[in-house]
Enzyme design. Structure first.
Site, PDB file in Angstrom:
ATOM      1  N   GLU A 119      -6.478   8.643  -6.505  1.00 52.98           N
ATOM      2  CA  GLU A 119      -7.670   8.875  -5.689  1.00 52.98           C
ATOM      3  C   GLU A 119      -7.400  10.046  -4.748  1.00 52.98           C
ATOM      4  O   GLU A 119      -6.517   9.981  -3.886  1.00 52.98           O
ATOM      5  CB  GLU A 119      -8.015   7.633  -4.870  1.00 52.98           C
ATOM      6  CG  GLU A 119      -9.235   7.846  -3.987  1.00 52.98           C
ATOM      7  CD  GLU A 119      -9.390   6.794  -2.903  1.00 52.98           C
ATOM      8  OE1 GLU A 119     -10.277   6.972  -2.044  1.00 52.98           O
ATOM      9  OE2 GLU A 119      -8.615   5.821  -2.889  1.00 52.98           O
ATOM     10  N   HIS A 170       0.861  -1.188   0.000  1.00 53.39           N
ATOM     11  CA  HIS A 170       0.000   0.000   0.000  1.00 53.39           C
ATOM     12  C   HIS A 170       0.896   1.236   0.000  1.00 53.39           C
ATOM     13  O   HIS A 170       1.675   1.458   0.926  1.00 53.39           O
ATOM     14  CB  HIS A 170      -0.888  -0.002   1.242  1.00 53.39           C
ATOM     15  CG  HIS A 170      -1.743   1.225   1.371  1.00 53.39           C
ATOM     16  ND1 HIS A 170      -2.723   1.551   0.462  1.00 53.39           N
ATOM     17  CD2 HIS A 170      -1.739   2.209   2.296  1.00 53.39           C
ATOM     18  CE1 HIS A 170      -3.303   2.676   0.827  1.00 53.39           C
ATOM     19  NE2 HIS A 170      -2.715   3.102   1.942  1.00 53.39           N
ATOM     20  N   GLY A 186       2.826   5.113   4.176  1.00 55.90           N
ATOM     21  CA  GLY A 186       2.232   5.797   5.320  1.00 55.90           C
ATOM     22  C   GLY A 186       0.809   5.335   5.526  1.00 55.90           C
ATOM     23  O   GLY A 186       0.210   4.685   4.657  1.00 55.90           O
ATOM     24  N   GLN A 187       0.242   5.698   6.678  1.00 56.41           N
ATOM     25  CA  GLN A 187      -1.124   5.297   6.995  1.00 56.41           C
ATOM     26  C   GLN A 187      -2.114   5.932   6.038  1.00 56.41           C
ATOM     27  O   GLN A 187      -1.852   6.982   5.431  1.00 56.41           O
ATOM     28  CB  GLN A 187      -1.474   5.699   8.430  1.00 56.41           C
ATOM     29  CG  GLN A 187      -0.705   4.926   9.499  1.00 56.41           C
ATOM     30  CD  GLN A 187      -1.123   5.316  10.901  1.00 56.41           C
ATOM     31  OE1 GLN A 187      -1.807   6.313  11.094  1.00 56.41           O
ATOM     32  NE2 GLN A 187      -0.724   4.533  11.887  1.00 56.41           N
ATOM     33  N   SER A 188      -3.271   5.293   5.892  1.00 52.42           N
ATOM     34  CA  SER A 188      -4.317   5.825   5.026  1.00 52.42           C
ATOM     35  C   SER A 188      -4.749   7.205   5.512  1.00 52.42           C
ATOM     36  O   SER A 188      -4.970   7.424   6.708  1.00 52.42           O
ATOM     37  CB  SER A 188      -5.508   4.866   5.029  1.00 52.42           C
ATOM     38  OG  SER A 188      -6.522   5.324   4.176  1.00 52.42           O
ATOM     39  N   GLY A 189      -4.836   8.156   4.585  1.00 54.59           N
ATOM     40  CA  GLY A 189      -5.267   9.506   4.918  1.00 54.59           C
ATOM     41  C   GLY A 189      -4.158  10.449   5.301  1.00 54.59           C
ATOM     42  O   GLY A 189      -4.415  11.627   5.598  1.00 54.59           O
ATOM     43  N   VAL A 190      -2.893   9.986   5.282  1.00 53.72           N
ATOM     44  CA  VAL A 190      -1.787  10.850   5.696  1.00 53.72           C
ATOM     45  C   VAL A 190      -1.423  11.865   4.620  1.00 53.72           C
ATOM     46  O   VAL A 190      -0.750  12.863   4.896  1.00 53.72           O
ATOM     47  CB  VAL A 190      -0.558   9.990   6.075  1.00 53.72           C
ATOM     48  CG1 VAL A 190       0.161   9.478   4.835  1.00 53.72           C
ATOM     49  CG2 VAL A 190       0.404  10.758   6.981  1.00 53.72           C
ATOM     50  N   GLY A 191      -1.850  11.616   3.374  1.00 53.83           N
ATOM     51  CA  GLY A 191      -1.590  12.585   2.305  1.00 53.83           C
ATOM     52  C   GLY A 191      -0.695  12.081   1.195  1.00 53.83           C
ATOM     53  O   GLY A 191      -0.096  12.885   0.462  1.00 53.83           O
ATOM     54  N   LYS A 192      -0.609  10.788   1.017  1.00 53.81           N
ATOM     55  CA  LYS A 192       0.282  10.222  -0.014  1.00 53.81           C
ATOM     56  C   LYS A 192      -0.179  10.617  -1.424  1.00 53.81           C
ATOM     57  O   LYS A 192       0.619  11.071  -2.241  1.00 53.81           O
ATOM     58  CB  LYS A 192       0.326   8.694   0.110  1.00 53.81           C
ATOM     59  CG  LYS A 192       0.847   8.176   1.435  1.00 53.81           C
ATOM     60  CD  LYS A 192       0.974   6.672   1.457  1.00 53.81           C
ATOM     61  CE  LYS A 192      -0.355   5.965   1.314  1.00 53.81           C
ATOM     62  NZ  LYS A 192      -1.264   6.214   2.458  1.00 53.81           N
ATOM     63  N   SER A 193      -1.471  10.438  -1.694  1.00 49.86           N
ATOM     64  CA  SER A 193      -1.976  10.723  -3.042  1.00 49.86           C
ATOM     65  C   SER A 193      -1.930  12.210  -3.352  1.00 49.86           C
ATOM     66  O   SER A 193      -1.615  12.612  -4.477  1.00 49.86           O
ATOM     67  CB  SER A 193      -3.407  10.191  -3.194  1.00 49.86           C
ATOM     68  OG  SER A 193      -3.440   8.788  -3.047  1.00 49.86           O
TER      69      SER A 193
END
Length: 312
Positions: free
Chosen positions: A202, A138, A153-160
């Protein structure tokens, strides 16, 4: 691991099927190939019959010098129930005995116009790619100045969102959300996007966007070697973060240790610029320029100099 059948080689390398058409759906179970010279000479004790067999000018010349009975016997022994096929190179005429034995056993015999070394190289690369160890992670994979950077990083941390900003700055997206990774060599990891989400990002609040449609074909890549991992995490005031860059953390993916940097996330930090600089700094290190070590050495020299002056 993907399944590979003899028919896949026929289609990919434009080989001509000479005989054994009943066996074109045989499965190839190993990336190793064999040139059965010893077997043609009569030594079958260690015959790797499960491998794809390559016959070049040397092997065919030797076969042609055998008696008819020897040809028949050895061709029949070569054509086993698990042999995925034969590739005869240089458009050399296939011996009649091999054609007959292959038809009887249902082992495909294929012909290629190219030199033996070229055929071996191309097929080996293809099979090694197909049989390479595989995993999925992921994260987001971006090509930044030629460096494949895997952002985790964790979901929602701002990767996308960070990947979108990097694309706007002229870098290229490889994969978002899920990165498929295969190990093609002892120290080489290649990442790509699953076919379903290729070229898509996304963005929470906007939904799915097509990066290639919005930014052009130059904004995406189908695959990229992974060289650096950047892990994003919410800023923890109680945690110590590396401020000099002397600590070189690693992240192990399959059998490869990759350099890893942890970047804390909080309002006001431009993550895209930080990751961009991390990629440039990684390139400098590969060129032999390590700024953190140079600073540490400079600091040690200053301390030693002040110490000497104090006791003079």
């Amino acid at each position: 691991m993907a399944k590979v059948r003899t028919k896949d080689l026929l289609d990919r390398f434009q080989l001509e099927l000479v005989s054994g058409k009943d066996g074109i759906h045989r499965e190839i179970i190993t990336g190793d190939i064999s040139r059965p010279g010893l077997e043609i000479a009569g030594y079958f004790k260690y015959y790797p019959k499960e491998r794809l067999q390559i016959l070049g000018k040397t092997e065919i010349s030797f076969i042609n010098e055998l008696s008819r009975d020897e040809k028949k016997e050895r061709m029949e022994k070569l054509c086993t129930d698990v042999t995925p096929g034969f590739v005869v190179t240089r458009d050399i005429d296939v011996p009649k005995e091999l054609i007959e034995a292959a038809d009887d056993a249902g082992v495909p015999v294929m012909s290629s116009p190219y030199k033996t070394t070229s055929v071996i190289s191309r097929i080996t690369n293809y099979l090694e790619s197909k049989f390479a160890p595989f995993t999925a992670i992921h994260g987001v994979l971006v090509d930044i100045y030629g460096v494949g950077v895997l952002i985790t990083g964790q979901s929602g941390v701002g990767k996308s969102e960070t990947a979108l900003e990097l694309v706007k700055r002229g870098h290229r997206l490889v994969a978002d959300d899920s990165v498929e990774i295969r190990q093609e060599d002892t120290d080489t990891l290649i990442g790509n996007a699953p076919e379903l989400i290729k070229h898509l990002l996304e963005i929470r609040g906007l939904g799915i966007i097509d990066v290639m449609t919005l930014f052009g074909a130059g904004a995406v890549r189908n695959y990229k070697r992974i060289s650096l991992v950047i892990n994003l995490e919410i800023w923890d005031p109680d945690k110590h973060y590396d401020r000099l860059g002397l600590d070189e953390a690693k992240m192990k993916i399959i059998d490869v240790d990759l350099p890893k940097a942890t970047v804390p996330v909080r309002p006001g930090r431009n993550l895209a610029v930080i990751i961009e600089v991390a990629a440039m700094n990684f390139r400098l290190k590969r060129m032999g320029i390590n700024t953190a070590e140079q600073f540490s050495q400079r600091l040690s020299n200053v301390i030693d100099h002040d110490h000497d002056e104090k006791y003079e």
